[in-house]
Enzyme design. Structure first.
Site, PDB file in Angstrom:
ATOM      1  N   SER A  61       0.928  -1.271   0.053  1.00 31.48           N
ATOM      2  CA  SER A  61      -0.103  -0.043   0.000  1.00 31.48           C
ATOM      3  C   SER A  61       0.799   1.277  -0.006  1.00 31.48           C
ATOM      4  O   SER A  61       1.999   1.125   0.675  1.00 31.48           O
ATOM      5  CB  SER A  61      -0.890  -0.051   1.221  1.00 31.48           C
ATOM      6  OG  SER A  61      -0.094   0.177   2.443  1.00 31.48           O
ATOM      7  N   ASP A  62       0.476   2.283  -0.725  1.00 35.19           N
ATOM      8  CA  ASP A  62       1.221   3.469  -0.315  1.00 35.19           C
ATOM      9  C   ASP A  62       0.762   3.903   0.957  1.00 35.19           C
ATOM     10  O   ASP A  62      -0.058   3.269   1.716  1.00 35.19           O
ATOM     11  CB  ASP A  62       0.278   4.675  -1.259  1.00 35.19           C
ATOM     12  CG  ASP A  62       1.351   5.898  -1.653  1.00 35.19           C
ATOM     13  OD1 ASP A  62       2.266   5.997  -0.810  1.00 35.19           O
ATOM     14  OD2 ASP A  62       1.118   6.452  -2.469  1.00 35.19           O
ATOM     15  N   TRP A  63       1.718   4.730   1.441  1.00 34.82           N
ATOM     16  CA  TRP A  63       1.657   4.943   3.059  1.00 34.82           C
ATOM     17  C   TRP A  63       0.390   5.566   3.583  1.00 34.82           C
ATOM     18  O   TRP A  63       0.144   6.668   3.102  1.00 34.82           O
ATOM     19  CB  TRP A  63       2.795   5.924   3.319  1.00 34.82           C
ATOM     20  CG  TRP A  63       4.203   5.111   3.625  1.00 34.82           C
ATOM     21  CD1 TRP A  63       4.707   5.054   4.902  1.00 34.82           C
ATOM     22  CD2 TRP A  63       4.613   4.200   2.866  1.00 34.82           C
ATOM     23  NE1 TRP A  63       5.892   4.188   4.671  1.00 34.82           N
ATOM     24  CE2 TRP A  63       5.943   3.460   3.406  1.00 34.82           C
ATOM     25  CE3 TRP A  63       4.357   3.733   1.491  1.00 34.82           C
ATOM     26  CZ2 TRP A  63       6.667   2.569   3.019  1.00 34.82           C
ATOM     27  CZ3 TRP A  63       5.322   2.397   0.975  1.00 34.82           C
ATOM     28  CH2 TRP A  63       6.386   2.020   1.665  1.00 34.82           C
TER      29      TRP A  63
END
Ligand SMILES: *[C@@H]1O[C@H](CO)[C@@H](O)[C@H](O)[C@H]1NC(C)=O
Ligand SMILES: *[C@@H]1O[C@H](CO)[C@@H](O)[C@H](O)[C@H]1NC(C)=O
Ligand SMILES: *[C@@H]1O[C@H](CO)[C@@H](O)[C@H](O)[C@H]1NC(C)=O
Length: 717
Positions: free
Chosen positions: A256-258
């Site tokens: 996942s992106d942060w």
């Protein structure tokens, strides 16, 4: 990566916005099958909790890297995930190189590969297992804040640049994490907007570079903040499981992106492998979800296999350097300098990506014997006056040159050669340099311009992650400054540092003899620029995006009110839209001038050359064309190939499907060969859910830009 801590600073400035060189050549020698077999042995030794721990980040700001998973004792090490596209972020002893948009503007496959290789060496040297890049989102609109990280508005160009980058990075044993899957083309409402796009547009435009990367063996993918058709990217079963893992047979892991994970069960079941920065939705919650029967252990095993096999595939199981990020998070760690000789790549790619947009009366290149005085106007030419250093990069700035964008796509400069320094060094003592006015002191700028043979006026646009542009103008009073200089000096050169298009209301001013776009060229900015201005490097950069005459000419604006973002322009992105609607751009995609001239002749076509069904190297159509350097200077040409499809294919008038950079000494010629396989000649058929060849007549256009077609021919399939 999320950019949080500097938000206050950003608001303050937003109003003005406008070691050694380790030759650790670890190449990926294992096939995915072999890597999976090895990984399976480890997975079988791990408990449920241990397996979940390697898919769960240890929390925000825990360091040493921007993303970290803990070790499983005796079985699997800590894994370090680190930003970002231009260099190892947030640490010292690293190179801060050219941005993605410059990388694309070079149209130079070899140079892009070399950039990937040195990035791989630096990430490896710093002990980072995963390089969070490249960014292959599209320049769908010039307003988007992260355009500088991308490879421009064309999927084919993005695909080539993405593949060359990841092959370079992975050749050094570092896992590339291509991003952001998918339709992450704006920053406004980025955590909540829904990109609504049809299947054809998805496949032909936005997914294209990801598909190319998967076929080239990318080991990891980052899913994006936004939603697609109403469902968050990191829990989007259609995109993650159905398209990427099943149809495209992606074997690596998806991260996942942060803070882009919004659920436990849906994310886990729909294809998200690693949750960053964690732990929140994964960790204990995921263990519980398995124990409660909401997620099967087989799903967990599959994720663990993906992570561990990527690690084996890149050879990280032996001799991988320890993490040594020093500057921000863990000052006690040792400092390893990984810069080696990499600045040479930055300098040459900076020059090779500089785009000469206008050049009248041969004002360029500058000849120190002829030009005795030079005005260098605009704070973008020099150091930042506030904070006393070369700050403009990791955060916005009011003065000082801009050579990188902000947010996760930034890195700490080891040094920055400003344009003023680069030009002064190259011009030598015989050229008097007049410099010093501020961006708002038009009288001062004018007087310096007046007493100089040539005036170079600098202006910029700084952008950063999490913020879109509010307009398409230059920052810092740029247009007024340029006009003031142009009124005062009949040899005015405009120099722009920007992430993508800016409006150029002064372009036809008779005193503006040259315009140069230098993008965000990184730490060697001034040297790269001087190389081009003084003709040591003949410019061959080409625009990877369209510069319109008016802002209304672009199909896509960014609405603050609207969180449903309909990609209604479909496959007509960038030049494809301008061509389709017969709108004349100011400077078209693929455009860029040289100090020499090239002639194109003898376009020859061999059709149906080979079987297309057997191997990936087979092709359908092969073309050759003679290119001759007809000018009096050595230089490189970017030979561009566009395909016009039969009308039944539902395509723009022409789409880029090949390019080659060829260097020729003056009066030399060569034959350039281009091949077009099934991939290049197919279009997406939504009904069939597959790529198909359309029967009919195709046109092959070969030219120096998307609008400067020199030769064309037709063939039938
Ligand atoms: C989005 O929804 C539209 C309309 O239902 C559908 O045609 C399209 O294929 C969907 N796209 C994606 C990427 O799921
Ligand atoms: C400056 O000009 C003098 C006289 O023309 C010449 O000898 C010298 O090489 C020049 N210096 C540079 C740095 O160009
Ligand atoms: C292109 O093909 C021709 C003939 O097939 C060959 O002679 C030539 O060397 C090739 N050019 C390059 C640059 O490979």
């Amino acid at each position: 990566m999320k950019f949080v801590s500097l938000s206050l600073l950003i608001f303050l400035f937003a109003g003005i916005k406008g070691q050694t060189d380790q030759q650790n050549e670890k190449s990926s020698s294992l096939s995915w099958d072999e890597a999976y077999q090895k990984a399976d042995v480890l997975v079988k030794k791990m408990t449920l909790e241990q397996k979940v721990s390697i898919m769960t980040g240890n929390g925000i700001g825990k360091g040493p890297c921007v993303g970290n998973t803990e070790a499983v004792d005796g079985i699997f090490p800590k894994i370090c995930y680190q930003d970002g596209p231009i260099g190892v972020r947030g640490t010292s002893g690293v190179t801060a190189g050219v941005s993605g948009i410059n990388t694309a503007a070079s149209f130079d496959k070899e140079a892009i590969r070399q950039r990937g290789e040195y990035l791989g060496e630096e990430f490896r040297g710093k002990g980072a297992n995963v390089y969070l890049g490249p960014d292959v989102n599209m320049v769908r609109t010039p307003y988007a804040g992260r355009n500088f990280e991308t490879f421009g508005e064309d999927p084919y160009l993005s695909g080539v640049a993405g593949v060359e980058t990841l092959l370079g990075v992975q050749s050094r044993g570092v896992i590339a994490q291509i991003k952001h899957l998918i339709a992450n083309e704006q920053e406004t409402w980025r955590n909540s907007y829904s990109a609504n796009l049809d299947d054809k547009t998805l496949n032909e435009v936005y997914l294209w570079p990801f598909e190319e990367a998967i076929n080239a063996g990318v080991a990891s993918i980052m899913c994006s903040y936004n939603k697609i058709n109403g469902t968050h990217a990191c829990e989007n079963e259609y995109i993650l499981n159905n398209v990427v893992k099943k149809r495209l047979s992606f074997k690596g892991f998806i991260t996942s992106d942060w803070l882009a994970t919004h659920s436990t069960v849906d994310s886990a079941n729909h294809g998200l492998d690693v949750n960053m920065p964690g732990p929140y939705h994964y960790g204990d919650r995921l263990v519980k979800a398995v124990k409660d029967g909401q997620v099967t252990e087989a799903t967990i095993n599959d994720k663990a296999l993906r992570i561990i096999s990527a690690w084996y595939k890149l050879g990280q199981d032996s001799g991988y350097p320890a993490v040594n990020m020093d500057a921000i998070r863990s000052s006690k760690d040792q400092k390893v300098d990984v810069q080696g000789n990499h600045k040479q790549y930055v300098r040459s790619l900076g020059a090779g990506s500089t785009v000469l947009l206008k050049n009248q009366n041969q004002v360029l290149p500058l000849l120190p014997g002829k030009v005795k005085s030079l005005a260098i106007i605009g704070t973008d030419a020099g150091d930042s006056m506030i904070l006393g250093n070369k700050l403009c990069g990791t955060a916005p700035c009011l003065t000082g040159t801009v050579a990188m964008g902000g947010g996760s796509g930034s890195a700490n400069y080891p040094y920055l050669v400003t344009p003023l320094e680069g030009i002064k060094n190259r011009a030598g003592s015989n050229v008097t340099i007049h410099h010093g006015a501020t961006d708002i002191d038009l009288v001062g700028a004018s007087s310096k311009a007046k007493k100089s043979d040539v005036a170079i006026v600098f202006s910029n646009v700084f952008t950063m992650e999490a913020f879109d542009r509010q307009n398409l103008k230059l920052n810092r009073n740029g247009d007024a400054l340029i006009k003031a200089v142009a009124r005062a000096n009949k040899n005015t050169i405009v120099l722009i540092h920007s992430p993508s298009a800016v409006l150029m209301p002064w372009i036809d001013h008779p005193n503006i003899k040259a315009v140069v776009w230098a993008g965000y060229p990184g730490q060697e900015s001034g040297n790269s620029l001087a190389d081009v201005l003084f003709g040591d490097v003949n410019p061959s950069g080409r625009l990877p995006y369209t510069i319109a005459k008016n802002k209304e000419d672009y199909p896509v604006d960014i609405s603050l009110a609207q969180r449903q973002v309909d990609y209604t322009e479909g496959v007509f992105v960038g030049y494809r839209y301008f061509d389709q609607h017969k709108i004349d751009p100011l400077f078209e995609f693929g455009f860029g001038l040289s100090y020499t001239t090239f002639a194109y002749s003898n376009l020859n076509l061999k059709s149906g050359g080979k079987d297309t069904t057997s191997s990936s190297s087979s092709y359908l159509v092969e073309a050759s064309i003679k290119i001759e350097n007809t000018g009096d200077k050595d230089g490189a040409e970017i030979v561009q190939a566009y395909i016009g499809f039969p009308s039944a294919a539902g395509q723009p008038p022409k789409v880029l499907r090949g390019f080659e950079k060829v260097f020729l000494k003056h009066s030399q010629s060569t034959t350039v060969n281009l091949t077009f396989g099934k991939r290049e000649l197919s279009v997406w058929d939504s009904g069939k859910g597959n790529w198909v060849l359309t029967s009919g007549v195709y046109t092959l256009y070969i030219g120096a830009s998307s609008r400067d077609i020199r030769q064309s021919t037709t063939f039938s399939i």
